[in-house]
Design a protein around this motif. Structure first.
Motif, PDB file in Angstrom:
ATOM      1  N   ARG A 615       0.830  -1.211   0.000  1.00  0.00           N
ATOM      2  CA  ARG A 615       0.000   0.000   0.000  1.00  0.00           C
ATOM      3  C   ARG A 615       0.865   1.262   0.000  1.00  0.00           C
ATOM      4  O   ARG A 615       0.553   2.233  -0.692  1.00  0.00           O
ATOM      5  CB  ARG A 615      -0.946  -0.010   1.206  1.00  0.00           C
ATOM      6  N   TYR A 616       1.941   1.245   0.780  1.00  0.00           N
ATOM      7  CA  TYR A 616       2.837   2.397   0.782  1.00  0.00           C
ATOM      8  C   TYR A 616       3.480   2.591  -0.593  1.00  0.00           C
ATOM      9  O   TYR A 616       3.617   3.722  -1.078  1.00  0.00           O
ATOM     10  CB  TYR A 616       3.907   2.243   1.850  1.00  0.00           C
ATOM     11  N   LEU A 617       3.873   1.496  -1.216  1.00  0.00           N
ATOM     12  CA  LEU A 617       4.499   1.601  -2.531  1.00  0.00           C
ATOM     13  C   LEU A 617       3.505   2.095  -3.571  1.00  0.00           C
ATOM     14  O   LEU A 617       3.853   2.889  -4.448  1.00  0.00           O
ATOM     15  CB  LEU A 617       5.078   0.241  -2.939  1.00  0.00           C
ATOM     16  N   ALA A 618       2.262   1.626  -3.492  1.00  0.00           N
ATOM     17  CA  ALA A 618       1.239   2.096  -4.432  1.00  0.00           C
ATOM     18  C   ALA A 618       0.990   3.590  -4.252  1.00  0.00           C
ATOM     19  O   ALA A 618       0.823   4.330  -5.227  1.00  0.00           O
ATOM     20  CB  ALA A 618      -0.057   1.307  -4.245  1.00  0.00           C
ATOM     21  N   TYR A 620       3.188   5.730  -3.127  1.00  0.00           N
ATOM     22  CA  TYR A 620       4.407   6.384  -3.604  1.00  0.00           C
ATOM     23  C   TYR A 620       4.407   6.526  -5.126  1.00  0.00           C
ATOM     24  O   TYR A 620       4.894   7.525  -5.676  1.00  0.00           O
ATOM     25  CB  TYR A 620       5.601   5.558  -3.144  1.00  0.00           C
ATOM     26  N   LEU A 621       3.834   5.528  -5.812  1.00  0.00           N
ATOM     27  CA  LEU A 621       3.855   5.520  -7.274  1.00  0.00           C
ATOM     28  C   LEU A 621       2.590   6.115  -7.898  1.00  0.00           C
ATOM     29  O   LEU A 621       2.497   6.216  -9.121  1.00  0.00           O
ATOM     30  CB  LEU A 621       4.028   4.075  -7.781  1.00  0.00           C
ATOM     31  N   ALA A 622       1.621   6.499  -7.056  1.00  0.00           N
ATOM     32  CA  ALA A 622       0.324   6.940  -7.587  1.00  0.00           C
ATOM     33  C   ALA A 622       0.438   8.144  -8.512  1.00  0.00           C
ATOM     34  O   ALA A 622      -0.339   8.275  -9.468  1.00  0.00           O
ATOM     35  CB  ALA A 622      -0.628   7.249  -6.433  1.00  0.00           C
ATOM     36  N   ASP A 623       1.413   9.036  -8.259  1.00  0.00           N
ATOM     37  CA  ASP A 623       1.537  10.220  -9.106  1.00  0.00           C
ATOM     38  C   ASP A 623       2.444   9.968 -10.320  1.00  0.00           C
ATOM     39  O   ASP A 623       2.809  10.903 -11.031  1.00  0.00           O
ATOM     40  CB  ASP A 623       2.042  11.417  -8.305  1.00  0.00           C
ATOM     41  N   GLY A 700      -3.355  -1.388  -2.462  1.00  0.00           N
ATOM     42  CA  GLY A 700      -1.959  -1.740  -2.681  1.00  0.00           C
ATOM     43  C   GLY A 700      -1.712  -2.347  -4.044  1.00  0.00           C
ATOM     44  O   GLY A 700      -0.631  -2.868  -4.312  1.00  0.00           O
ATOM     45  N   GLY A 701      -2.698  -2.282  -4.922  1.00  0.00           N
ATOM     46  CA  GLY A 701      -2.587  -2.913  -6.229  1.00  0.00           C
ATOM     47  C   GLY A 701      -1.951  -2.011  -7.278  1.00  0.00           C
ATOM     48  O   GLY A 701      -2.221  -0.804  -7.332  1.00  0.00           O
ATOM     49  N   LEU A 702      -1.080  -2.589  -8.118  1.00  0.00           N
ATOM     50  CA  LEU A 702      -0.499  -1.911  -9.269  1.00  0.00           C
ATOM     51  C   LEU A 702      -0.872  -2.700 -10.518  1.00  0.00           C
ATOM     52  O   LEU A 702      -0.667  -3.915 -10.573  1.00  0.00           O
ATOM     53  CB  LEU A 702       1.022  -1.825  -9.166  1.00  0.00           C
TER      54      LEU A 702
END
Length: 743
Positions: A615-618, A620-623, A700-702
């Motif tokens: 979830r944190y990584l998602a 971080y990458l959301a933008d 948390g999904g990519l």
């Protein structure tokens, strides 16, 4: 035709006959037949609309009145030890107080258990009903964690789990005051009928997109206990520092703790020196001292019951859910610099090749000369000491590294499994948002502590075996024949060899890993080897530790954060007669169950930590949606391909539907997808370029789009007039051999 009863007559009959309140029961009671049943149905709807009666399933009842038989959830005991319960009937938002009246022969009940019980209404100050058990149904009802969306008649709960599209409906009297868009915890109510299943909101958790929400979601989603009961806190608050009585004085030993820079607790300290025994030239004496948690957490106490329930501490980027209250884990048990601390220590003698010659356990008192962190220690030994480490380099740190050099030789002879899988570290800013994602640097200082802890764990297991005392072993069994054959096929497909026809040892797997090192199949073989392994667990029988290539192994070195280690400490206390706080008769009788509970708790924590990182990584990458990333295929399933991004270590999914119009055949043995028209083969370890199509911080999904495989750009299938050539010739040949073998 017999006239319909009045509304008052129907209401009174329902109140007097709660167990016979279905429409057909009412019709029979008043002699209503034929077409008159339609009028009765309309009358009952009017009563329901006026709030005079409530409907649960097919039965009607007076508001606030429970049926004579109901499903209940057991609550935690009150201060007097009495068990109360609440109804799980749909339509009961704030249930009446129900006292469970135990009868001879009833099974033990605990908080969260679901039971079927017979109810009797009573006139009492502290309760409305008394319940007698019919049968136990199981533990907590299905828990629901999701985002609440308000509607005209209550609302819905949308899922936050990756891959889930299940929604739940919430009646207007069961929203718990939740607002639109809030993260909520709910539980299933009533039976499944047509349409969406029903749920009741039991907790409001705030903004799901807010800072630090990721770990909170995981805590609730996985049911990790994060609030200590009052009795546990009270017991911890009464704890006092330990005296010297019955302990060996180790305060003159220059023991040091070496931990991560952000360590929340310090439960192990080390010291090494050259062995002065002329019969052991080049050998070393190594001391490992561990916090004496058993002194504070005694068998059967409130602290003990809660620690066993939690099993271990759970670590997130923004918080820790400790096994023990902070006054113990962060203070009285923690081996802080310059203060006296109770410990259980082991003195181990090794020879010049790192083999243990002897060991001796003591219950002692120590005083750490320094609290250090890994990078600080490594820098000091590498020639760049700071103000704190400079005085320690020659007489404390260098002897530790010299002893470690000997242990490394023993490790190389033993050949434990040598996987190279970098671990990522998520850094958060003061606002709780991710500022960077990097891979943890693995220093020699890390390995030094690891080897000394392994040696101490072996000594603990051997000591208790020698004394014929029960304990919990850390068990890691060898891979199953099926998983091993799958690994062998992946290796052969990559042009590598895994020995066959002999008893598997870790050295055989290390030989395979060495063959792959530095080649294009390096990550493929490391990941495939990891996935062939069984999960480690705790058990009172000794089945050995395959991964570490050790016959006798138990966890002894982290009792602040693992219950298994506390059990081993108690066993040592009992075995040596060090006090009355050793292993109890109850502990011994329930060792297998304890092992099962804490093994499950460990897996629960691992899943929660993994989900939180996702979830944190998602977030971080959301933008960066639309950006392109390099990565490697980390998993293949029938429904798509998982890719681990090189930059962050985040895992994303390429759905199989996004790979093209052709059909993809999934081969479970080789873990590959093969295009029916283009012949494109997708397998673990391949280098890919992907585009980030979607990032969902709440789940948390990519979701990724595949751009190229091994440098070859994606091309349309023959249906669109194109052809795809996915791999380099050597790779393509290897994969063709693999697929032919499977067929």
């Amino acid at each position: 035709m017999k006239p319909l009863p009045s509304k008052d007559e129907i209401r009174q009959w329902i109140s007097e006959n709660p167990g016979l309140a279905a429409k057909r029961d009412i019709a029979k009671a008043f002699g209503i037949k034929g077409d008159a049943r339609i009028a009765l149905k309309a009358l009952l709807r009017e009563l329901e609309g006026e709030g005079v009666v409530e409907k649960s399933g097919r039965r009607f009842r007076a508001p606030g009145v429970l049926p004579p038989v109901a499903v209940l959830q057991v609550l935690a005991p009150d201060a007097a030890g009495d068990l109360f319960a609440r109804p799980l009937e749909e339509g009961v938002a704030e249930g009446p107080r129900i006292l469970i009246v135990a009868q001879k022969g009833d099974p033990a009940l605990g908080a969260g258990d679901r039971i079927l019980a017979r109810l009797a209404k009573v006139e009492a100050e502290d309760r409305d009903y008394e319940a007698r058990l019919i049968r136990k149904l199981g533990s907590n009802p299905a828990k629901v964690l999701g985002v609440f969306r308000q509607g005209a008649e209550g609302g819905r709960i949308l899922p936050i789990e990756k891959g889930s599209d299940r929604e739940w409906r919430v009646a207007s009297d069961m929203t718990g005051g939740a607002r639109d868009g809030e993260l909520v915890e709910a539980e299933a109510v009533g039976g499944r009928r047509l349409g969406l299943p029903a749920a009741r909101v039991v907790a409001r958790l705030g903004d799901p997109a807010g800072p630090r929400a990721a770990s909170l979601i995981a805590i609730h989603q996985h049911g990790i206990p994060d609030v200590f009961p009052d009795a546990v806190i009270a017991e911890a608050d009464r704890a006092e520092p330990v005296g010297m009585m019955g302990r060996e004085d180790l305060r003159d030993l220059p023991l040091v703790t070496i931990d991560p820079v952000d360590a929340r607790d310090r439960d192990d300290a080390v010291y090494a020196e050259a062995d002065r025994d002329p019969g052991n030239p080049g050998g070393f004496v190594i001391w490992v001292a561990i916090a004496d948690v058993a002194h504070f957490v005694t068998p059967g106490s409130a602290l003990d019951r809660e620690a066993r329930r939690r099993g271990n501490s759970t670590y997130f980027p923004d918080r820790v859910v400790p096994m023990l209250p902070d006054i113990l884990s962060g203070d009285l048990c923690s081996l802080h610099e310059g203060v006296d601390r109770a410990c259980i220590a082991v003195r181990m003698v090794i020879d010049k090749d790192g083999h243990k010659r002897s060991h001796r356990f003591v219950r002692g008192m120590m005083r750490s000369v320094a609290s250090l962190h890994y990078a600080q220690v490594q820098a000091a030994v590498d020639g760049a000491p700071d103000e704190k480490t400079a005085p320690l380099v020659d007489w404390v740190l260098k002897p530790l590294y010299a002893a470690y050099a000997a242990l490394k030789q023993a490790r190389e002879q033993r050949q434990p499994l040598d996987l190279e899988l970098p671990e990522r570290k998520i850094e958060l800013g003061e606002d709780g948002r991710v500022v960077s994602v990097a891979f943890k640097e693995r220093l020699e200082a890390h390995k030094l502590i690891e080897e000394m802890m392994i040696l101490a764990n072996v000594a603990a297991a051997e000591e208790l075996i020698r004394l014929k005392r029960p304990l919990l072993f850390r068990v890691h069994e060898e891979p199953s024949p099926l998983k091993l054959e799958g690994l062998r096929e992946v290796a052969e497909g990559a042009g590598l060899t895994l020995a066959k026809g002999q008893v598997l040892q870790t050295r055989h797997l290390n030989r395979l890993l060495a063959q792959a090192e530095g080649t294009e199949f390096d990550e493929l073989i490391n990941l495939s080897t990891l996935r062939s392994m069984t999960q480690a667990y705790y058990h009172p029988e000794n089945f050995g530790h395959f991964g570490l290539a050790l016959r006798n192994y138990a966890h002894f070195t982290s009792p602040i954060r693992r219950y298994s280690d506390l059990i081993v400490h108690r066993a040592l206390i009992s075995a040596h007669g060090w006090g009355k706080d050793g292993l109890s008769a109850w502990d011994e009788q329930n060792l297998e169950e304890t092992g099962k509970l804490i093994s499950e708790a460990e897996r629960r924590s691992m899943a929660a930590e993994r989900d939180t990182n996702d979830r944190y990584l998602a977030a971080y990458l959301a933008d960066r949606v639309g950006a392109e990333f390099a990565g490697r295929i980390s998993g293949v399933q029938r429904f798509g391909v998982f890719v681990r991004l090189d930059e962050t270590g985040a895992d994303g999914l390429i759905p199989v539907r996004a790979l093209g119009r052709e059909y993809f055949n999934y081969d479970e043995g080789s873990q590959t997808l093969r295009g029916s028209e283009t012949g494109m083969v997708l397998g673990i370890g391949q280098k890919v370029m992907v585009r980030l199509a979607e990032a969902a911080p709440v789940t948390g999904g990519l979701i990724l789009e595949l751009l190229s495989v091994e440098g070859a750009a994606m091309r349309p299938s023959r249906r669109s007039g194109g052809k795809y050539s996915p791999r380099k010739p050597a790779q393509a040949a290897a994969k063709r051999r693999l697929v032919r073998k499977r067929r």
